[in-house]
Design an enzyme around this catalytic site. Structure first.
Site, PDB file in Angstrom:
ATOM      1  N   HIS A 197      56.879  21.336  82.321  1.00 56.30           N
ATOM      2  CA  HIS A 197      57.676  20.266  81.721  1.00 56.30           C
ATOM      3  C   HIS A 197      56.843  19.000  81.703  1.00 56.30           C
ATOM      4  CE1 HIS A 197      61.211  22.749  81.681  1.00 56.30           C
ATOM      5  NE2 HIS A 197      60.900  23.117  82.911  1.00 56.30           N
TER       6      HIS A 197
ATOM      7  N   ARG B  47      65.412  12.947  86.030  1.00 57.62           N
ATOM      8  CA  ARG B  47      66.187  12.675  84.819  1.00 57.62           C
ATOM      9  C   ARG B  47      67.648  13.057  85.025  1.00 57.62           C
ATOM     10  NH1 ARG B  47      63.226  14.735  79.692  1.00 57.62           N
ATOM     11  NH2 ARG B  47      64.841  13.418  78.782  1.00 57.62           N
TER      12      ARG B  47
ATOM     13  N   GLU C 279      55.955  27.786  84.307  1.00 63.95           N
ATOM     14  CA  GLU C 279      56.918  26.898  83.650  1.00 63.95           C
ATOM     15  C   GLU C 279      56.356  25.482  83.674  1.00 63.95           C
ATOM     16  OE1 GLU C 279      61.453  25.255  84.483  1.00 63.95           O
ATOM     17  OE2 GLU C 279      60.751  27.023  85.572  1.00 63.95           O
TER      18      GLU C 279
ATOM     19  N   PRO D 278      62.437  24.458  71.780  1.00 64.18           N
ATOM     20  CA  PRO D 278      63.073  23.590  70.805  1.00 64.18           C
ATOM     21  C   PRO D 278      62.711  22.126  70.966  1.00 64.18           C
ATOM     22  CG  PRO D 278      64.691  24.413  72.383  1.00 64.18           C
ATOM     23  CD  PRO D 278      63.410  25.147  72.636  1.00 64.18           C
ATOM     24  N   ASN D 279      62.497  21.516  69.820  1.00 60.39           N
ATOM     25  CA  ASN D 279      62.240  20.094  69.654  1.00 60.39           C
ATOM     26  C   ASN D 279      60.861  19.650  70.119  1.00 60.39           C
ATOM     27  OD1 ASN D 279      64.833  19.518  68.499  1.00 60.39           O
ATOM     28  ND2 ASN D 279      65.657  19.841  70.551  1.00 60.39           N
TER      29      ASN D 279
ATOM     30  N   ALA E  32      64.964  22.528  76.271  1.00 56.15           N
ATOM     31  CA  ALA E  32      66.353  22.588  76.740  1.00 56.15           C
ATOM     32  C   ALA E  32      66.784  24.002  77.128  1.00 56.15           C
ATOM     33  CB  ALA E  32      67.288  22.030  75.673  1.00 56.15           C
TER      34      ALA E  32
ATOM     35  N   ARG F 243      59.362  11.888  68.986  1.00 57.52           N
ATOM     36  CA  ARG F 243      60.646  12.013  69.691  1.00 57.52           C
ATOM     37  C   ARG F 243      60.592  11.218  70.993  1.00 57.52           C
ATOM     38  NH1 ARG F 243      62.565  17.097  73.265  1.00 57.52           N
ATOM     39  NH2 ARG F 243      64.615  16.317  73.833  1.00 57.52           N
TER      40      ARG F 243
ATOM     41  N   ASN G 251      56.898  26.014  78.081  1.00 58.95           N
ATOM     42  CA  ASN G 251      57.748  24.840  78.102  1.00 58.95           C
ATOM     43  C   ASN G 251      58.921  25.198  77.203  1.00 58.95           C
ATOM     44  OD1 ASN G 251      59.108  22.435  77.783  1.00 58.95           O
ATOM     45  ND2 ASN G 251      57.269  21.186  77.606  1.00 58.95           N
TER      46      ASN G 251
ATOM     47  N   TYR H  13      58.488  10.847  76.302  1.00 54.99           N
ATOM     48  CA  TYR H  13      57.555  11.959  76.114  1.00 54.99           C
ATOM     49  C   TYR H  13      56.140  11.527  75.737  1.00 54.99           C
ATOM     50  CZ  TYR H  13      61.768  14.759  76.277  1.00 54.99           C
ATOM     51  OH  TYR H  13      62.932  15.348  76.680  1.00 54.99           O
TER      52      TYR H  13
END
Length: 151
Positions: free
Chosen positions: A105, A112, A103, A10-11, A82, A18, A79, A23
């Site tokens: 990111h 964060r 995985e 998502p996103n 969330a 964004r 990725n 990012y």
């Protein structure tokens, strides 16, 4: 030729617009091209997909498990956005299919907010790459390319 499946959650379709201070300005289209080039450098193809829907990601992981079992897929670069911090369903899909998952990111999630420090996916992932920006995808593809096929 074998394939790597690159899944973005998502996103991530909003990359480039964004929160560019977090990012960066690289778009998802740029990431997809980077992945295709990286895969080609290893004699692989990259199938890049994005969804904002958890169930769609689960279905794609199931599909990846079948393709991996058939010997046509090296693994998945994931990725999950969330969903990394919330999705037992995605973790169960990875565990249940046995498909190798790296995985990824873009940001260093450990630097964060505290809720980003926990991943439901990390325990079932073959490896984890965080904080290296879009280059993390390239490293994940290299890692999958280096995996030996199941005996």
């Amino acid at each position: 030729m074998s394939t790597v499946l690159v899944l973005n959650g998502p996103n991530l379709n909003l990359l480039g617009t964004r929160e560019p201070a977090i990012y960066g300005s690289t778009t998802l289209t740029d990431v997809d091209a980077l992945c295709r080039d990286a895969a080609a450098g290893h004699g692989l193809t990259a199938d890049c997909r994005q969804s904002n829907h958890e169930g769609q990601l689960v279905d794609w992981i199931h599909e990846a498990g079948r393709a991996h079992a058939a010997g046509t897929l090296k693994g998945v670069v994931l990725n999950a956005g969330a969903y990394t911090h919330t999705s037992l369903a995605i973790a169960d899909a990875i565990r249940g299919t046995g498909v190798p998952v790296i995985e990824v990111h873009i940001t260093n999630v450990h630097a964060r907010e505290a809720f980003r420090h926990h991943s439901y996916l990390s325990p079932v992932a073959r490896g984890i790459i965080v904080g290296l920006g879009p280059h993390g995808y390239v490293l994940a593809i290299a890692a999958l390319a280096a995996l030996q096929p199941k005996a």
